[in-house]
Design an enzyme around this catalytic site. Structure first.
Site: not given
Ligand code: ADP
Ligand code: MG
Length: 170
Positions: A15, A21, A79, A84, A104
């Protein structure tokens, strides 16, 4: 919204590095091939539904549809936060989702990180509760989630649109 429930799937890509995260709410991003197929009536905002990674279990999810800064906000981004706790990241895997309802519109919080986190946890609670309704629970068992292509590299970008056409035509 006449396009709901809306079924789609695609590879999980990197992303924008917004640090979702770090906020405790990772969001798995779909590639343009999936975003470009979104029906016009699915506007920006927060949606809830079901999601599965690869051939895994089906979990509740919340999805944010927003304007993608990479395209100067002319294209959407999708996104998905799966409700889980996964042991590992799943970049490159196939994420299958069905969007079943709308929570929303999008909001701009600027730097109000606390407000953002509270809003998202409220969205997650709302999604969890709404998905317990029988009409939504039944989608969890949908054949869509048991017919996931086995390998991400074997899935051409049109695969998602084919399944959408089939699933949403019913
Ligand atoms: P990015 O900017 O790459 O999207 P994020 O901080 O949004 O980074 O983290 C997204 C990644 O985290 C997902 O692509 C997936 O590999 C991992 N991930 C782990 N747990 C989850 C979850 N519960 N829901 C969505 N993505 C998750
Ligand atoms: Mg993301």
């Amino acid at each position: 919204m006449k396009s709901l429930p809306y079924f789609c799937r695609g590879e999980v890509i990197r992303g924008f590095g917004r640090g979702s995260k770090e906020l405790g709410i990772p969001t798995a991003n779909f590639p343009d091939s999936v975003v470009d197929n979104l029906p016009a009536d699915i506007g920006t905002g927060i949606y809830y539904g079901w999601a599965c990674v690869g051939n895994g279990d089906v979990y509740k999810m919340v999805m944010s549809i927003g304007w993608n800064p990479y395209y100067k906000n002319t294209k959407k981004s999708m996104e998905t936060h799966v409700i889980h706790t996964f042991k590992e990241d799943f970049y490159g895997e196939i994420l299958s989702v069905v969007m079943v309802g709308y929570i929303r519109p999008e909001r701009s919080y600027d730097s109000l990180v606390e407000a953002l986190i509270t809003a998202i946890s409220n969205d997650i609670e709302e999604a969890k509760a709404k998905l317990e309704l029988p009409e939504h629970l039944k989608l969890r068992k949908d054949n869509f989630f048991t017919s996931v292509p086995s390998s991400s590299s074997a899935v051409p970008s049109t695969a998602a649109s084919t399944s959408q056409t089939i699933m949403n035509g019913h």
